[in-house]
Design an enzyme around this catalytic site. Structure first.
Site, PDB file in Angstrom:
ATOM      1  N   LYS A 148      25.482 -16.083  14.230  1.00  0.00           N
ATOM      2  CA  LYS A 148      25.311 -14.714  14.719  1.00  0.00           C
ATOM      3  C   LYS A 148      26.609 -14.121  15.280  1.00  0.00           C
ATOM      4  O   LYS A 148      27.599 -14.815  15.424  1.00  0.00           O
ATOM      5  CB  LYS A 148      24.188 -14.676  15.758  1.00  0.00           C
ATOM      6  CG  LYS A 148      22.899 -15.315  15.275  1.00  0.00           C
ATOM      7  CD  LYS A 148      22.326 -14.637  14.025  1.00  0.00           C
ATOM      8  CE  LYS A 148      21.382 -15.544  13.293  1.00  0.00           C
ATOM      9  NZ  LYS A 148      19.989 -15.265  13.392  1.00  0.00           N
TER      10      LYS A 148
HETATM   11  C1  PLP Z   1      18.676 -15.929  13.318  1.00  0.00           C
HETATM   12  C2  PLP Z   1      17.483 -15.078  13.357  1.00  0.00           C
HETATM   13  C3  PLP Z   1      16.355 -15.432  14.117  1.00  0.00           C
HETATM   14  C4  PLP Z   1      16.228 -16.737  14.849  1.00  0.00           C
HETATM   15  O1  PLP Z   1      17.265 -16.985  15.745  1.00  0.00           O
HETATM   16  P1  PLP Z   1      17.416 -18.432  16.413  1.00  0.00           P
HETATM   17  O2  PLP Z   1      18.252 -18.179  17.634  1.00  0.00           O
HETATM   18  O3  PLP Z   1      18.104 -19.284  15.388  1.00  0.00           O
HETATM   19  O4  PLP Z   1      16.053 -18.925  16.746  1.00  0.00           O
HETATM   20  C5  PLP Z   1      15.280 -14.557  14.171  1.00  0.00           C
HETATM   21  N1  PLP Z   1      15.300 -13.394  13.495  1.00  0.00           N
HETATM   22  C6  PLP Z   1      16.352 -13.017  12.747  1.00  0.00           C
HETATM   23  C7  PLP Z   1      16.327 -11.696  12.061  1.00  0.00           C
HETATM   24  C8  PLP Z   1      17.474 -13.857  12.640  1.00  0.00           C
HETATM   25  O5  PLP Z   1      18.507 -13.468  11.886  1.00  0.00           O
END
Ligand code: PLP
Length: 172
Positions: A148
């Site tokens: 992210k």
């Molecule tokens: C990465 C992501 C998640 C989950 O995030 P985590 O921190 O890995 O649990 C949920 N929704 C979207 C749209 C994502 O891109």
């Protein structure tokens, strides 16, 4: 820092965005028989968090120009059992939050922004004011996972934009 810089309500750091979404489903009291409207193109935990509490997941198709939920397809999917709309700001591109909040108000629904990919991304509303994504829905979930925008390896965050959730959110 995140509350002050972006204008979120009470922020709680979580172990992941998945956990923040699961907390959101508990906070809005999702039960068997409820329905949640989710975009058809997203990461699995957007839907799973609500399915885990017994909700029926109703998928709304994407816009023609980007993978975000097509705001014009939402209203036809709303029933007397709908409890939440969960827009995902895919790759930090804002969903049409004016339209989504307007529908939520009209039908008495909660909006949980899946802002996993959207820290420091913005929406310019119909009045021309710029708002950080994750400040608009009743609740918003962020991810600081390794793929992210801001990474802590893992971790996530729940923003409680409606103060009604603050106390229970801290307990959960
Ligand atoms: C990465 C992501 C998640 C989950 O995030 P985590 O921190 O890995 O649990 C949920 N929704 C979207 C749209 C994502 O891109």
């Amino acid at each position: 820092l995140l509350e002050e810089r972006f204008g979120f309500g009470k922020c709680l750091l979580t172990t992941s965005c998945t956990d923040a979404l699961e907390m959101a489903a508990i906070l809005i009291d999702i039960k068997k028989g409820d329905e949640g409207i989710v975009p058809s193109y997203t990461f699995v935990s957007t839907a799973n968090a609500f399915a885990l509490r017994g909700a029926k997941i109703v998928f709304a198709d994407s816009r023609a120009d980007c993978p975000n939920i097509d705001e014009h397809r939402i209203e036809a999917l709303i029933t007397s059992r709908t409890k939440a709309i969960v827009p995902v700001h895919y790759a930090g591109v804002a969903c049409n939050m004016d339209k989504i909040m307007q529908l939520a108000e009209k039908y008495g629904l909660f909006v949980v922004e899946d802002a996993a990919q959207a820290i420091d991304s913005y929406y310019v509303d119909n009045n021309g004011s710029k708002k950080a994504l994750g400040t608009i829905g009743h609740l918003a979930a962020f991810s600081f996972q390794e793929t992210k925008n801001i990474s802590c390896g893992e971790e996530g965050m729940l923003a409680n934009n409606d103060p009604v959730f603050k106390k229970r959110s801290e307990v959960i």
